[in-house]
Design a protein around this motif. Structure first.
Motif, short mmCIF file in Angstrom:
data_model
loop_
_atom_site.label_atom_id
_atom_site.label_comp_id
_atom_site.label_asym_id
_atom_site.label_seq_id
_atom_site.Cartn_x
_atom_site.Cartn_y
_atom_site.Cartn_z
N GLY A 73 40.63 38.03 38.90
CA GLY A 73 39.52 37.49 39.68
C GLY A 73 38.72 38.55 40.67
N SER A 74 39.63 39.19 41.31
CA SER A 74 39.29 40.33 42.24
C SER A 74 38.75 41.36 41.46
CB SER A 74 40.46 40.80 43.22
OG SER A 74 40.88 40.01 44.24
N LEU A 75 39.14 41.98 40.44
CA LEU A 75 38.55 42.92 39.57
C LEU A 75 37.19 42.53 39.04
CD1 LEU A 75 41.62 44.20 37.78
CD2 LEU A 75 40.51 45.45 39.84
N THR A 76 37.22 41.40 38.64
CA THR A 76 35.79 40.57 38.29
C THR A 76 34.76 40.85 39.46
OG1 THR A 76 36.95 39.20 36.69
CG2 THR A 76 34.73 38.85 37.19
N LEU A 77 35.40 40.28 40.49
CA LEU A 77 34.25 40.32 41.77
C LEU A 77 33.90 41.96 42.19
CD1 LEU A 77 36.18 37.74 44.05
CD2 LEU A 77 34.04 37.67 43.42
N ALA A 78 34.84 42.79 41.84
CA ALA A 78 34.54 44.24 42.04
C ALA A 78 33.20 44.70 41.23
CB ALA A 78 35.70 45.06 42.08
N LEU A 79 33.28 43.83 40.00
CA LEU A 79 32.33 44.49 39.04
C LEU A 79 30.82 43.80 39.48
CD1 LEU A 79 34.09 44.09 35.73
CD2 LEU A 79 33.20 46.26 36.89
N GLY A 80 31.10 42.95 40.47
CA GLY A 80 29.77 42.01 40.64
C GLY A 80 28.81 42.74 41.55
N LEU A 110 31.97 51.84 50.05
CA LEU A 110 31.75 50.86 48.80
C LEU A 110 32.82 49.73 49.16
CD1 LEU A 110 32.30 53.14 45.69
CD2 LEU A 110 30.18 52.26 46.43
N PRO A 111 32.33 48.94 50.20
CA PRO A 111 33.35 47.81 50.60
C PRO A 111 33.32 46.55 49.82
CG PRO A 111 31.22 47.82 52.00
CD PRO A 111 31.22 49.13 51.05
N LEU A 112 32.23 46.45 48.91
CA LEU A 112 32.01 45.49 48.06
C LEU A 112 32.82 45.83 46.68
CD1 LEU A 112 28.29 44.33 48.45
CD2 LEU A 112 30.40 43.44 49.68
N VAL A 113 33.46 46.73 46.75
CA VAL A 113 34.35 47.19 45.50
C VAL A 113 35.87 47.37 45.87
CG1 VAL A 113 34.66 48.83 43.66
CG2 VAL A 113 32.43 48.12 44.15
N LEU A 114 35.72 48.37 46.71
CA LEU A 114 36.99 48.47 47.54
C LEU A 114 38.01 47.40 48.14
CD1 LEU A 114 38.89 51.01 48.00
CD2 LEU A 114 37.86 51.08 50.33
N THR A 115 37.33 46.44 48.54
CA THR A 115 38.07 45.15 49.02
C THR A 115 38.83 44.52 48.18
OG1 THR A 115 36.25 44.99 50.83
CG2 THR A 115 37.81 42.91 49.95
N TYR A 116 38.26 44.38 46.77
CA TYR A 116 38.85 43.70 45.80
C TYR A 116 39.88 44.61 45.09
CZ TYR A 116 34.81 40.83 46.74
OH TYR A 116 33.64 40.17 47.23
N VAL A 117 39.80 45.82 44.93
CA VAL A 117 40.63 46.62 44.35
C VAL A 117 41.94 46.58 45.24
CG1 VAL A 117 41.15 49.05 43.55
CG2 VAL A 117 38.65 48.29 43.05
N VAL A 118 41.59 46.78 46.47
CA VAL A 118 43.03 46.87 47.30
C VAL A 118 43.96 45.47 47.10
CG1 VAL A 118 43.73 46.19 49.78
CG2 VAL A 118 42.11 48.24 49.01
N HIS A 119 43.15 44.38 47.06
CA HIS A 119 43.87 43.09 46.50
C HIS A 119 44.51 43.12 45.29
CE1 HIS A 119 44.08 39.08 44.69
NE2 HIS A 119 44.82 38.55 45.84
#
Length: 425
Positions: free
Chosen positions: A93-100, A174-183
């Protein structure tokens, strides 16, 4: 030698709940990391207020099936494999959000659905598993420790996610990407902990079919319908008001600090929810609905404070709202868990946990509903109406104060604590 082996086994099993707690923490992190980014999606990606509030509540659509179906599957196939699926779903789910950030609204919506499904699994299966691992023969913790442990680890995750997201959004690229990758990276050790350290409690699978498993007779228990159901939607309804609606109301007063302020308000809400839980345990009374009613009174007061915030647009008053509603959230979630653990048969604990959390998360749809109505009605008026409904629910809970206290599986007239109920007029 036998005593040594027994001691080793006891030490191992006593710590087994920590593995499940870590997984639930990580899933909670993923479920709420999106919240402080609402302002970023509105300001940087151009989404409307309704769009971001729909995305906030979208994971309810994944959460409810996760709650209800996962609990039945875990009864049949064991807690460990279903919880592992939850961790994997949270990471995907987080990786999909990173693609958003590139793929747009559809990817964000899909990521939120997966995050919701994972949170549903953590809440139904994880809570039941932690509760089981907190009782003999796995642990000799105090009565109610399982509910408190499950609630605290989820709440810590729900708070840590937005804290990390807010810091990254304010200071990292890139907070709208990095946030989700960290999780997603954090989910890797959580998955290992579940598979390697989690002690299975369902050694004998249920013989019920999936459809039979979806039937939860405890959901018709009068104590549940009279006391728990009127309170449950306010658990996350109050949280959503505190960290989704209120920050947006004062955002214009904060300028560039709006995003970090939203993250801080989210963390404050959930921190109050965690810190108040020992008090919630002491407020709980097996012979009354005291803790539930106290939580509902606090919610009503918090929503009324939100009305004043909507009128004044005061960021300082918003902090008080977060503290009130966070405290109400913490007392409510624990008191509800303790109520259902007292009325549920062991085989129905995961199922009734799923029903309970499904009702609780209905409240997360509140921001989207109010945002849709905002073009016709002002927020002070809408929040006043919400406060009136909360007060009515508090009265409903109070009307069941000492009613319907029959213990599960016991003869009529037996209280939760094993004492006799006087059968008088």
């Amino acid at each position: 030698m036998t005593g040594t082996m027994q001691s080793a086994v006891t030490t191992t099993t006593r710590r087994a709940w920590l593995a499940v707690a870590f997984a639930a923490f990580c899933i909670g992190w993923g479920g709420n990391e999106f919240t402080p980014l609402l302002i970023a999606y509105a300001q940087q990606a151009g989404y409307s207020r309704v769009d971001v509030d729909v995305l906030l509540g979208a994971y309810v659509l994944g959460l409810v099936p996760g709650l209800l179906i996962a609990s039945t599957l875990s009864d049949r196939h064991g807690r460990r494999p279903i919880m592992a699926i939850g961790v994997v779903a949270s990471a995907i789910g987080s990786l999909t959000l990173a693609l958003g950030d590139v793929a747009g609204f559809a990817a964000l919506f899909g990521g939120r659905l997966l995050s919701g499904m994972a949170v549903g699994i953590a809440m139904a299966v994880g809570s039941a598993w932690i509760a089981e691992l907190s009782k003999p023969p796995f642990d000799d913790a105090a009565q109610g420790a399982g509910a408190r442990r499950a609630s605290i680890c989820l709440s810590l995750g729900l708070g840590a996610g937005p804290l990390c997201a807010g810091i990254l959004a304010a200071f990292a690229p890139l907070p709208l990407v990095l946030t989700y990758v960290v999780h997603a990276a954090l989910c890797v050790p959580a998955l290992w902990a579940v598979l390697a350290l989690g002690v299975e409690t369902r050694t004998e699978g249920s013989t019920r079919t999936l459809l039979q498993g979806l039937k939860v007779p405890t959901a018709a228990h009068r104590r549940f319908t009279h006391v728990v159901v009127p309170m449950a939607p306010w658990i996350f309804g109050s949280a959503a008001i505190a960290y989704a609606i209120v920050p947006a109301l004062v955002a214009d007063e904060l300028g560039q600090w709006a995003l970090l302020y939203t993250a801080g308000l989210t963390v404050l809400t959930l921190a109050c929810g965690v810190l108040v839980q020992p008090i919630a345990r002491r407020l709980d009374d097996a012979s009354s609905a005291r803790a539930v009613v106290v939580s509902m009174v606090l919610m009503t007061l918090g929503i009324l404070a939100a009305v004043v915030t909507a009128l004044t647009r005061s960021p300082i008053l918003a902090v008080l709202v977060a503290m009130l509603l966070g405290s109400a959230y913490g007392i409510a979630i624990v008191s509800g868990l303790l109520e259902i653990q007292r009325i549920a048969e062991p085989d129905e604990l995961a199922g009734i946990s799923g029903v309970y959390y499904s009702l609780a998360y209905v409240g997360f749809l509140l921001p989207a509903g109010l945002a849709a109505l905002a073009r016709y009605v002002s927020y002070p008026v809408m929040l006043t109406a919400v406060a009136v409904v909360a007060a009515a629910c508090a009265v409903r809970c109070a009307s069941g104060w000492s009613k319907h206290l029959d213990a599960p599986g016991g003869p009529a007239g037996t209280r939760y604590d094993g004492s006799s109920i006087c059968q008088g007029s």
